[in-house]
Each structure stands twice: as C-alpha cells, then as structure tokens.
Design an enzyme around this catalytic site. Structure first.
Site, mmCIF file in Angstrom:
data_model
loop_
_atom_site.group_PDB
_atom_site.id
_atom_site.type_symbol
_atom_site.label_atom_id
_atom_site.label_comp_id
_atom_site.label_asym_id
_atom_site.label_seq_id
_atom_site.Cartn_x
_atom_site.Cartn_y
_atom_site.Cartn_z
ATOM 1 N N ARG A 130 0.841 -1.194 0.000
ATOM 2 C CA ARG A 130 0.000 0.000 0.000
ATOM 3 C C ARG A 130 0.881 1.250 0.000
ATOM 4 O O ARG A 130 1.836 1.358 0.759
ATOM 5 C CB ARG A 130 -0.897 0.031 1.247
ATOM 6 C CG ARG A 130 -2.133 -0.856 1.142
ATOM 7 C CD ARG A 130 -3.110 -0.345 0.087
ATOM 8 N NE ARG A 130 -4.294 -1.166 -0.071
ATOM 9 C CZ ARG A 130 -4.404 -2.220 -0.878
ATOM 10 N NH1 ARG A 130 -3.384 -2.599 -1.616
ATOM 11 N NH2 ARG A 130 -5.530 -2.896 -0.968
ATOM 12 N N ASP A 172 5.060 -0.752 -6.551
ATOM 13 C CA ASP A 172 3.887 -1.111 -7.358
ATOM 14 C C ASP A 172 2.658 -0.386 -6.825
ATOM 15 O O ASP A 172 1.535 -0.670 -7.228
ATOM 16 C CB ASP A 172 3.686 -2.632 -7.336
ATOM 17 C CG ASP A 172 2.572 -3.065 -8.293
ATOM 18 O OD1 ASP A 172 2.579 -2.598 -9.454
ATOM 19 O OD2 ASP A 172 1.698 -3.844 -7.881
ATOM 20 N N GLU A 191 -1.981 7.262 -5.868
ATOM 21 C CA GLU A 191 -2.134 6.517 -7.120
ATOM 22 C C GLU A 191 -3.541 6.559 -7.735
ATOM 23 O O GLU A 191 -3.705 6.328 -8.941
ATOM 24 C CB GLU A 191 -1.743 5.046 -6.920
ATOM 25 C CG GLU A 191 -2.757 4.224 -6.121
ATOM 26 C CD GLU A 191 -2.299 2.789 -5.886
ATOM 27 O OE1 GLU A 191 -1.147 2.586 -5.465
ATOM 28 O OE2 GLU A 191 -3.116 1.875 -6.117
ATOM 29 N N HIS A 199 0.272 -0.779 -9.845
ATOM 30 C CA HIS A 199 -0.481 -1.723 -9.001
ATOM 31 C C HIS A 199 -0.891 -2.968 -9.801
ATOM 32 O O HIS A 199 -2.072 -3.352 -9.821
ATOM 33 C CB HIS A 199 -1.720 -1.035 -8.401
ATOM 34 C CG HIS A 199 -2.030 -1.509 -7.012
ATOM 35 N ND1 HIS A 199 -2.372 -0.676 -5.985
ATOM 36 C CD2 HIS A 199 -2.055 -2.756 -6.476
ATOM 37 C CE1 HIS A 199 -2.608 -1.366 -4.893
ATOM 38 N NE2 HIS A 199 -2.407 -2.645 -5.165
HETATM 39 C C1 COI Z 1 -5.716 -5.783 -3.137
HETATM 40 O O1 COI Z 1 -6.150 -6.893 -3.418
HETATM 41 O O2 COI Z 1 -6.081 -5.185 -2.119
HETATM 42 C C2 COI Z 1 -4.785 -5.146 -4.053
HETATM 43 O O3 COI Z 1 -3.902 -4.499 -3.614
HETATM 44 C C3 COI Z 1 -5.086 -5.241 -5.506
HETATM 45 C C4 COI Z 1 -5.660 -3.963 -5.967
HETATM 46 C C5 COI Z 1 -5.481 -3.644 -7.401
HETATM 47 C C6 COI Z 1 -6.943 -3.575 -5.407
#
Ligand code: COI
Length: 331
Positions: free
Chosen positions: A235, A259, A264, A296
C-alpha cells in the site's frame, strides 16, 4: 437472489460468466463504473454488492446501503483500508474480501522487479534501444548472499521468503504475530527497526492501518543500511514518498520497487496517454533509473483475476444464504 457487481473489467467477464453458469438461480448484473453515490442507485432492488476499487468508497456508503436494504458488500480484492469498517458494523452490513487470490502473483512480481532493479533494467533497455551495447559502467548486483528483510509474514510475505531463500538470500523478518514454522527458522527479529537496520532489501507485506502510516519515512530510512533497496507491493500509504525519493537521489538508498503509490488513485489503471501528469513527484519517479514504478499490477494474473471474481461471488452468496462466509471482515 440478486447480486450487482461494480467496476467489472473485460478481463473479468469470462469468470463472471462461468460463475453465472454454475449459479443459474442467482441474478448477477455487471456494471462497468465504480461504486459512487450516483452509481449506487443501480443497486436498488439488489441484495448484495460485489465491488473493486483502489480509491475511496463513498463516505456514507453503508448508511445508504442500509437504507436501500442491501445487506452485503463483497470486495474482489484483499485490502479493506478504503472502507469505513466501523460504519459497516453500525449499519449491520457484512463485508467480505478475497484474502488469498494468489499470494504467488504478488510475491513473484516483487521478486522479478527486484531482479530488474539489481540488473539495471531501465538503463540497459535505454542503452540497447540506442544500439549502445557496452557493459560498463552498470555492474549489477545479485540476490544471493544479500539479507532480505520482510515486514509482514502473512501469505504473501511467506511466498516472498520462500522465493528469496531459493535465490540464496538470508531472511530477517518482523510480524507481531509470528508464523510458528518460520519462527523455527530463527528469522524473526524483535522489531521492524531491527529488520530495517540489517536488511539490504526491505520488502513490505502489511496492510495499511493508521498505525503504520508512513512506516518508511525520513527517520526510519536513516536507520537503514546505506545502499539498501525498498520494495512496496502493498500500500502506498506505508511510505512517505518525498522522503524516499530524496533518499534515492542523495544515494542513501540504492533504489526502490514501487507497485503502489500513496497518490495513485487518479493515475493507476487510467489511460493518460499524451497527457502531462498533474503530479510532479510521480513524473520524477518515472524518470529515475533507480525507481521501478508500476501501476499496481502485482496482483494482475489470470489465476488471481479468476479467484477474485469467484470467491467474491461465492462470499456474497454465502452471506445471503447463511448470514456469514469464510471471508468475512465485518459481520
Ligand atoms: C488488493 O487486493 O487489495 C490489491 O492491492 C489489488 C488492488 C489492485 C486492489
């Protein structure tokens, strides 16, 4: 029984169709927009919502759901830091997530990016595209023999450890709830700071909470080894990004694999081709050879996408039929 799914992408539609085929008695409506105050109106008359978004959900989402008689929100991802869990509880709404859609997807991506960083991938991609085939001066590093610090040894952290051990890295780790099998290996240190002090590569695998906001900041970076690398596939809020960029620019850190980024939401997974980005820090990071920034995408594999759709729908169905599900976060 009626379920509405928001922010459905083309790449998810086959998995939705498969689930619908296996559950012909349940009506599943697919909507391409994210869940907003306006789009929530489409959920009127439905029993559960399946959603996916990286940005904030509407502040009064659960008050509205309660008023509309919708009992369940099943998110198709793991993180729930963008949801007001207390409000869900107050309103009697059940929330489920998908806790393990593919730990390998995320850990494999993190390791592949670390390899690219150590191998100066951005520099060589540029040099080779210019037909500059010389080796010097970009001597690479190896994972073998390095100390990898893992903060958070849940499902993804565990895969990260296994892969890194396969490369011959020494692991040091911290987790407030140590894993008994990993503890037998003697990898746990007493505090996150101890991990930061000892690691050449620090990898973050923790959910975002109010307690770990900017866990990596000017002060904690100062404690790290000179020339260390930070990996964040978790995060954005875990890192004070300006402090990180400064530390990479002044050579305290050798680089970063990111990532995720604290700002973002309005950039990642948007088509901004041809546009100047309204975020100078993001623009700067993209221009730096020592920072590998991706939008991400660590989660984004065929296995993960299929599991996210299937498990979220199963969870919504479970909640509606039994009142609970194995994936309940609030409820
Ligand atoms: C999650 O599963 O929480 C992730 O970080 C993926 C995301 C693209 C929502």
């Amino acid at each position: 029984m009626k379920i509405i799914a928001y922010a459905v992408r083309e790449d998810e539609k086959a998995a939705f169709a498969q689930w619908q085929g296996e559950n012909p008695d349940i009506e599943v409506k697919l909507v391409s927009t994210e869940l907003t105050v306006a789009s929530l109106e489409e959920a009127r008359g439905f029993d559960a919502i399946v959603a996916f978004q990286t940005g904030e959900y509407p502040a009064d989402l659960f008050d509205r759901m309660q008023a509309m008689g919708i009992k369940d929100l099943s998110v198709r991802n793991v993180g729930v830091d963008n949801l007001n869990l207390a409000s869900a509880k107050q309103n009697g709404i059940t929330i489920t997530n998908v806790p393990a859609y593919s730990p390998n997807a995320v850990a494999e991506f993190a390791v592949s990016q670390v390899l690219k960083l150590l191998r100066n991938a951005k520099v060589y991609d540029r040099k080779i595209s210019q037909h500059d085939f010389r080796w010097a001066p970009n001597v690479a590093g190896e994972i073998n023999g390095k100390t990898v610090g893992v903060l958070g040894t849940g499902r993804i952290g565990q895969v990260m450890i296994k892969i890194m051990q396969g490369f011959g890295a020494k692991i040091v780790a911290y987790d407030p709830f140590p894993n008994p099998d990993l503890a037998k290996q003697g990898i746990y240190l007493d505090s996150p700071d101890d991990v930061l002090k000892q690691a050449d590569i620090v990898s973050l695998h923790v959910p975002a909470t109010k307690d770990n906001f900017h866990l990596i900041n000017q002060d904690t970076i100062a404690e790290m080894r000179d020339g260390a690398i930070i990996v964040n596939v978790s995060r954005g809020a875990l890192i004070d990004t300006p402090a990180l960029v400064t530390a990479v620019k002044n050579g305290k850190l050798a680089g970063a694999v990111l990532d995720t980024y604290e700002n973002e939401a309005s950039f990642f997974n948007h088509d901004l081709r041809g546009q100047t980005l309204s975020d100078p820090l993001l623009t700067e990071m993209l221009s730096m050879d020592e920072i590998l920034l991706t939008p991400h995408i660590a989660f984004y594999t065929d296995i993960a996408v299929g599991n996210m759709v299937r498990v979220s729908l199963d969870s919504a169905k479970d909640v509606l039929t039994t009142g609970t599900a194995p994936t309940v976060v609030v409820g």
